[in-house]
Each structure stands twice: as C-alpha cells, then as structure tokens.
Design an enzyme around this catalytic site. Structure first.
Site, PDB file in Angstrom:
ATOM      1  N   SER A 179      -7.789  13.471  15.613  1.00 35.51           N
ATOM      2  CA  SER A 179      -9.395  13.209  15.909  1.00 35.51           C
ATOM      3  C   SER A 179     -10.098  13.284  14.815  1.00 35.51           C
ATOM      4  O   SER A 179      -9.157  12.780  13.384  1.00 35.51           O
ATOM      5  CB  SER A 179     -10.032  13.409  17.010  1.00 35.51           C
ATOM      6  OG  SER A 179     -11.203  13.315  17.135  1.00 35.51           O
ATOM      7  N   ASP A 398      -7.178   4.935  24.003  1.00 39.13           N
ATOM      8  CA  ASP A 398      -8.658   5.016  23.361  1.00 39.13           C
ATOM      9  C   ASP A 398      -9.106   4.719  22.597  1.00 39.13           C
ATOM     10  O   ASP A 398      -8.417   3.392  21.900  1.00 39.13           O
ATOM     11  CB  ASP A 398      -7.880   6.612  22.528  1.00 39.13           C
ATOM     12  CG  ASP A 398      -8.806   6.998  21.669  1.00 39.13           C
ATOM     13  OD1 ASP A 398      -9.667   6.990  22.068  1.00 39.13           O
ATOM     14  OD2 ASP A 398      -8.395   7.344  20.000  1.00 39.13           O
ATOM     15  N   HIS A 454      -8.142   9.400  24.020  1.00 43.04           N
ATOM     16  CA  HIS A 454      -7.991   9.754  22.773  1.00 43.04           C
ATOM     17  C   HIS A 454      -7.283  11.211  22.351  1.00 43.04           C
ATOM     18  O   HIS A 454      -7.243  11.397  21.083  1.00 43.04           O
ATOM     19  CB  HIS A 454      -9.508  10.327  22.593  1.00 43.04           C
ATOM     20  CG  HIS A 454     -10.216  10.624  21.053  1.00 43.04           C
ATOM     21  ND1 HIS A 454      -9.872   9.615  20.008  1.00 43.04           N
ATOM     22  CD2 HIS A 454     -10.784  11.430  20.226  1.00 43.04           C
ATOM     23  CE1 HIS A 454     -10.456  10.134  19.159  1.00 43.04           C
ATOM     24  NE2 HIS A 454     -10.589  11.582  19.352  1.00 43.04           N
TER      25      HIS A 454
END
Length: 477
Positions: A179, A398, A454
């Site tokens: 991320s 995601d 994600h």
C-alpha cells in the site's frame, strides 16, 4: 590490512555497546489468547532513533520456522501511512491470527497461521512512524515526519537492529511493504544501496525488495481508478467514454470550470460510491453516511473510528471485513497483552490499527505527517542498474491501487521480458498471472493474485504464501 581489521572490529564493538544502551528486546514465549507455548520465536522491543533517541520504534521479530541461519531476513512496513505492524502480522502474513470461531466480546482467541511467511523467512514488523501502534516519541516535535524521514528512520532502525543481532548480517536482506509504503520502501532500498557503495559499516547483505499493491505515483495510481472501474464492468462504455473525453483523462486534477467533466465525475461517483475500493466484490459496510471521495487517498482507508467499530455487531447484520478489526482493537488494548509484549507503560493512550491523523490529501499537511514524495518510479528505474531482485504483486480486485496502474509503471521501465504473461498455479488452480523482466543483474517478477483485494495475503493467504516461498527460493511462480 591487519590494523584495518582491528579498527573495524573496534568500531563494531563500540556500535554494539551503543546499541545495547539504545535497544530493548524481550523474547515472548506465551501470549494471552494463545493456547500453550508459542511454536515460533517471537521477540519484541524498542529501538531509539535520532541523536537523542526521541523516537522510540516498537518492533516484532519472528524468526524463520525453517532455517533461521540461512533464510532471508525481511523488514516489513505496513501501509497507511501509520498502520501498525501488528495489522500486517495478524491479518496478512504473521504466524498467528484471530481465531474468529472461538472469539467473543472478551479477550479474542489466537490461532496458528499455516500460511505464515515466517515459515520461510525471518521477518521484522515495525510500528512506524512514531504515533503508530506502540511506537512513540518523547516530545511533540519528534512526532513530525514525512516520507523521506520515515525512510531515514527505517534505515537507522534496520542498521541498529542488525548491529545488535549480528548473526543475521549474512542473511539475504529484503525490504518489504504494501500500500502506501510503495512510496517509502524504494526510499529505504535506495539508502541501503548508497550506504553499501559508500562503504558503511556494518555492510548489509542487500538482495532486493517485495511490494504488494504499492502506491508508486500518487497521481497515476489514484487517477487509474476510473479506467479500472470501467475495465471491471462498474462503469458503462458510454459513461467512461464521456468522462474520459470531457476530462481529457485527468480525473484527479479535473478543471472545476469544465461543467461536462464535473457532471460526468458526479455520475461516476454515483456508480462507485458504495463499492468497497479495497475489494470491489466485498460488501460496503461504512456506518458513516459521508460519501467516498474516490479520487482521494483517504477514500482507500475504510478504517472506522474505534467507537464506531465497537458498535458494529456482526451477529445483527451480514459480515463485513471491518468486523475482523474489532477483535484486534480489543486484544491489542488489553493490559495483559501489552505486559506480555513488554509495551512501555504510559507511552500511548490507546492502540489503534491505523493512525488516521496521518491520512490526508497528498498536497496538504495534516497532523504531523507531510507527504513530500510524489513518485518513486525513478527509484525503481535506478535499481535496474543494481544487483537486485524485486517481487511486485497486485490483488486484482483492488481499486485503491489498481493492478493496471502498477503494470503501466513497470512497462515504463523498459525492461527485457524474460517470461511472457502466463498463469501461475496453486493446487492445480490458477492463482493469478505473472510476467518476469530483467536488465543485466536486475530481475523483476510481477504477479497478480486472482480475486485478492488491497492486501493480498489477507484475502488469499495460501496463494500468497506459495508465491513468496517460490520467489525467495528463486523458483518460477
């Protein structure tokens, strides 16, 4: 050579003495909620950062369950910024997780994770920056940070940790994260290579880096959400064509005076408002009536406040992923858990999974975090001239950092394709798709994880474990 060797040994001894004063470490054999003795070696502690050590970074170190002497050493940075390393450990790839079927509103039960990456690697999880998880600062000024300082603190942490744990100096070293740390990890990697070239001591056995759904360019990755939504069937062909033409492909910085573009963006927002960006197939479950801002980084974090989380009752409605996070809030704030982990008493008011005061628009300062690095694509380009291995993976469901955006910046590196796009398998099933690239001594493996959101290992733990096990072993996926 002989006097030089003596000087190096003396320098190492002095650094070790210094770090013994700067670092605390504790071996944990049992944890509240876990039945019996832990079947792996867990160490926790603090490392002081800075000349006066005003920043105290908390870490969890888990020794490889296979061959700690020879297996890779990886430091893992959880995204956010300011999401606790405990979140990555518990929900992604650590050796224990929540036993949901045997947990209630009291202290949650823990269970062994058979797909832990610590089966094949020694892993350090950190709470970074200060104000994250159990990490703290001794003054308010020391909480102020930014992308480059985050990376500098990580490098200082790693260097001190290795001086204090010299038996891991020869292990292959990897820097990992997901991320938002797609911005920070390349900065750390760059610092390490620069230090190696400068002859810094101790020498780090740097081998490469691992990134999952990494934010890499703060404009490209967010701007790509609308084309990705169209590709996944969430926007019609006509609407996407209209918004693309009227906004000229620039959705993040769309002209506010362009009436047609703004109208089309409103139509897009209406289509996507209740889509969970971190996993487009899972239910939207926010208790907050405020609309998502699709083109802001904050919209990617569906982290409710702790009070709202605790109001959620998974037995009164259909399941939502934030229900899982309630258990960690309860466990990590339990006084006996904090004592077992040797958290310094009185250093934090309350543990939170992600410190939301550090999440904001990239162009503004908020709280104590400044977003001062826009893109790390050029860092990746520079690494192609190093002796380096890279694994980049993307959960293909995601919409926070779409895999299509990641593929575009990888293509921009102009690497040689060694192995064309093809499926990779786990238990005879397609686990995703992969492509391999190279440039001289640089090797990059890119993989999608089919159906994952994600944070890939949180959604597809078995597949992600197989992926990283093969990659560390330098085998094809």
């Amino acid at each position: 050579m002989y006097p030089r060797l003596i000087l190096l040994k003396c320098a190492t001894l002095l650094l070790l003495i210094f770090c013994r004063m700067a670092l605390s470490q504790n071996v944990i054999e049992t944890l509240p909620g876990y039945p019996g003795k832990l079947p792996f070696r867990l160490e926790t502690g603090y490392i002081g950062i800075g000349e006066s050590e005003e920043v105290q970074l908390f870490y969890y170190f888990i020794e490889s369950e296979r061959n700690p002497k020879d297996d890779p050493l990886m430091i893992w940075l959880t995204g956010g910024p300011a999401c606790s390393g405990l979140s990555g450990l518990i929900y992604e790839m650590g050796p224990f997780t929540i036993d949901y079927s045997n947990s209630s509103g009291s202290l949650p039960a823990l269970v062994y994770n058979p797909y832990s990456w610590t089966k094949v690697a020694n892993i350090i999880y950190t709470d970074q920056p200060a104000g994250t998880g159990y990490s703290y600062a001794k003054s308010w000024e020391a909480y102020n940070t930014n992308d480059t300082l985050f990376a500098a603190h990580t490098y200082e942490f790693l260097r001190k940790w290795l001086i204090y744990h010299p038996k891991y100096l020869d292990n292959p070293l990897y820097i990992g994260g997901d991320s938002y740390t797609g911005i920070v990890v390349p900065l750390v990697v760059n610092k390490i290579y620069n230090a190696i070239e400068a002859g810094s001591h101790p020498p780090l056995n740097m081998k490469g880096y691992v990134l999952g759904n990494p934010l890499t360019n703060k404009y490209w990755d967010v701007n790509e959400r609308i084309p990705y939504a169209h590709r996944m069937g969430l926007l019609s062909d006509n609407l996407f064509k209209s918004v693309k033409e009227s906004c000229k492909g620039n959705y993040v910085h769309a002209d506010p005076n362009n009436v047609l573009c703004q109208r089309n963006l409103e139509r897009v927002a209406e289509c996507l408002d209740k889509i969970r960006t971190s996993s487009i197939l899972e239910p939207w479950c926010s208790l907050i009536s405020k609309k998502q801002d699709l083109l802001s980084w904050d919209s990617s974090f569906e982290e409710e406040t702790k009070n709202l989380l605790r109001l959620m009752n998974p037995f009164k409605r259909s399941w939502c992923r934030p229900d899982n996070y309630v258990y960690l809030y309860i466990w990590a704030n339990d006084i006996f858990v904090q004592k077992a982990l040797h958290v310094s008493e009185g250093t934090i008011k309350e543990w939170v999974r992600c410190n939301m005061s550090m999440h904001y628009n990239f162009e503004k300062r908020h709280g104590c975090y400044v977003f001062n690095v826009q893109s790390t694509v050029e860092y990746h380009r520079n690494f192609t001239h190093k002796h380096c291995r890279a694994l980049i993976y993307s959960g293909d469901h995601d919409m926070v950092v779409p895999h299509t955006s990641t593929e575009k910046w990888i293509d921009s590196l102009n690497l040689t394709v060694q192995s064309d796009w093809k499926p990779w398998f786990v238990e005879s099933q397609v686990a995703g798709y992969t492509e391999q690239y190279s440039h001289n001594d640089y090797q990059l493996t890119y993989a999608t994880v089919k159906g994952a959101g994600h944070t890939g290992p949180e959604y597809n733990p078995m597949q992600c474990f197989a992926m990283v096990d093969r990659w560390f072993s330098e085998l094809p996926l």
